[in-house]
Design an enzyme around this catalytic site. Structure first.
Site, PDB file in Angstrom:
ATOM      1  N   ASP A  72       0.816  -1.215   0.000  1.00 45.95           N
ATOM      2  CA  ASP A  72       0.000   0.000   0.000  1.00 45.95           C
ATOM      3  C   ASP A  72       0.849   1.264   0.000  1.00 45.95           C
ATOM      4  O   ASP A  72       2.078   1.211   0.178  1.00 45.95           O
ATOM      5  CB  ASP A  72      -0.964  -0.005   1.210  1.00 45.95           C
ATOM      6  N   ASP A 141      -7.681  -3.296  14.276  1.00 47.64           N
ATOM      7  CA  ASP A 141      -9.061  -3.720  14.001  1.00 47.64           C
ATOM      8  C   ASP A 141      -9.094  -4.953  13.095  1.00 47.64           C
ATOM      9  O   ASP A 141     -10.136  -5.334  12.568  1.00 47.64           O
ATOM     10  CB  ASP A 141      -9.859  -2.571  13.354  1.00 47.64           C
ATOM     11  N   HIS A 143      -7.388  -5.350  10.199  1.00 49.44           N
ATOM     12  CA  HIS A 143      -7.243  -5.143   8.748  1.00 49.44           C
ATOM     13  C   HIS A 143      -5.897  -5.648   8.243  1.00 49.44           C
ATOM     14  O   HIS A 143      -4.909  -5.661   8.986  1.00 49.44           O
ATOM     15  CB  HIS A 143      -7.480  -3.672   8.349  1.00 49.44           C
ATOM     16  N   GLU A 148      -9.691  -2.047   5.329  1.00 51.34           N
ATOM     17  CA  GLU A 148     -10.362  -1.720   6.573  1.00 51.34           C
ATOM     18  C   GLU A 148     -11.595  -2.619   6.745  1.00 51.34           C
ATOM     19  O   GLU A 148     -12.050  -3.246   5.786  1.00 51.34           O
ATOM     20  CB  GLU A 148     -10.793  -0.255   6.516  1.00 51.34           C
TER      21      GLU A 148
HETATM   22  C1  GLP Z   1      -1.147   0.049   8.491  1.00 49.97           C
HETATM   23  C2  GLP Z   1      -0.698  -0.704   7.248  1.00 49.97           C
HETATM   24  C3  GLP Z   1      -0.804  -2.202   7.447  1.00 49.97           C
HETATM   25  C4  GLP Z   1      -0.148  -2.606   8.728  1.00 49.97           C
HETATM   26  C5  GLP Z   1      -0.823  -1.932   9.899  1.00 49.97           C
HETATM   27  C6  GLP Z   1      -0.214  -2.291  11.227  1.00 49.97           C
HETATM   28  O1  GLP Z   1      -2.518   0.208   8.538  1.00 49.97           O
HETATM   29  N1  GLP Z   1      -1.436  -0.339   6.107  1.00 49.97           N
HETATM   30  O2  GLP Z   1      -0.205  -2.852   6.351  1.00 49.97           O
HETATM   31  O3  GLP Z   1      -0.215  -4.001   8.882  1.00 49.97           O
HETATM   32  O4  GLP Z   1      -0.698  -0.532   9.708  1.00 49.97           O
HETATM   33  O5  GLP Z   1       0.945  -1.565  11.427  1.00 49.97           O
HETATM   34  P1  GLP Z   1       2.006  -1.848  12.550  1.00 49.97           P
HETATM   35  O6  GLP Z   1       2.811  -2.969  12.060  1.00 49.97           O
HETATM   36  O7  GLP Z   1       2.803  -0.576  12.636  1.00 49.97           O
HETATM   37  O8  GLP Z   1       1.269  -2.158  13.799  1.00 49.97           O
END
Ligand code: GLP
Length: 269
Positions: A72, A141, A143, A148
């Site tokens: 992303d 959440d 995702h 989402e």
């Molecule tokens: C963002 C990214 C996800 C990631 C999530 C959790 O929303 N788009 O790809 O998995 O954050 O991030 P973190 O690893 O910093 O907890």
């Protein structure tokens, strides 16, 4: 689904990096038939990137014939913006390994035609015959990528509006100011991820415990896109003890028992 429960974040990162490196080695990629990997940003994969860099420097793995597709990117941040996922990937991983620049694919959140950017991304993935291994993290959440809650489980790469919850969580990278967090992002879809031959997800920390339990013990539901992995024939969730806090005791014991001989990093490296 396999669940590998490691004691802590470091062990999770080591296990996952060793798994990825050995999968690349076994595939023995060539220029004509590269290994195609999907990659995430965020705090969760930082340890894996460090370990992979170490394995590369020690000569155990090369990324010369590896093609990457990131999950992303925020809309409206250019590559030089320190909060862009382009910047994150080059700083934390690509600059330290032997990957070819032309083999790196990251969605362009500055493209003039964002829809075309997304459909071209899908076509490019297909042109390689799909993704061999998709590495990912999970949001609080549940995702995956930026899919989402209530994203279609059949979704492909597209523009997505971020929820307020996600913006609040990600505001830690934007001077804790939610107004500075972009409201939209380009993201691969749930189906883009589940179409990969293998999916490896990293889940660590107490704040992910509820999403994790929901995703693996709850029913398959678009309210927790992680749950789509229940239908995947080769998915592995690598998790630390803290993130297991809300699993049923029986679920926890089952995976601890069934994977007890597999929790050390793969030794053939
Ligand atoms: C963002 C990214 C996800 C990631 C999530 C959790 O929303 N788009 O790809 O998995 O954050 O991030 P973190 O690893 O910093 O907890």
């Amino acid at each position: 689904m396999r669940i590998i429960i490691e004691e802590n974040y470091n062990d999770m990162s080591k296990w996952s990096a060793n798994y990825i490196a050995s999968t690349i080695k076994i595939a023995n990629p060539t220029e004509e038939k590269p290994f195609v990997i999907g990659l995430p940003t965020g705090s969760s994969p930082l340890g894996v990137y460090k370990e992979l860099i170490k394995l590369y420097k020690e000569g155990y793995v090369s990324f010369k014939n590896v093609v990457t597709f990131n999950m992303d990117e925020y809309v409206g941040l250019d590559e030089s913006n320190e909060q862009s996922y382009h910047y994150f990937m080059w700083t934390n991983f690509f600059n330290h390994i032997d990957i070819k620049k032309e083999n790196v694919n990251i969605l362009n959140g500055m493209a003039s035609d964002l829809e075309k950017e997304c459909s071209s991304y899908e076509s490019k993935i297909s042109s390689y015959g799909g993704i061999d291994l998709f590495l990912g993290g999970v949001g609080v959440d549940g995702h995956i990528a930026f899919n989402e809650p209530f994203s279609s489980l059949n979704s492909l790469t597209r523009i997505k509006t971020l929820t307020t919850d996600t913006k609040i969580v990600n505001s830690r990278f934007f001077e804790n100011d939610i107004n500075k967090v972009p409201s939209t992002a380009l993201t691969v879809g749930v189906k883009t991820i589940t179409s990969a031959k293998c999916v490896v997800l990293l889940v660590n920390g107490h704040n992910k415990a509820s999403a994790f339990a929901n995703g693996v013990e709850g029913g398959i539901s678009h309210s927790c896109t992680l749950s789509a992995l229940q239908l995947h024939s080769k998915s592995i969730i690598v998790v630390d003890e803290a993130a297991c806090g809300q699993l049923k005791v029986d679920t926890y014991r089952y995976f601890k028992d069934i994977e007890k001989d597999n929790i050390l990093p793969i030794s053939q490296l």
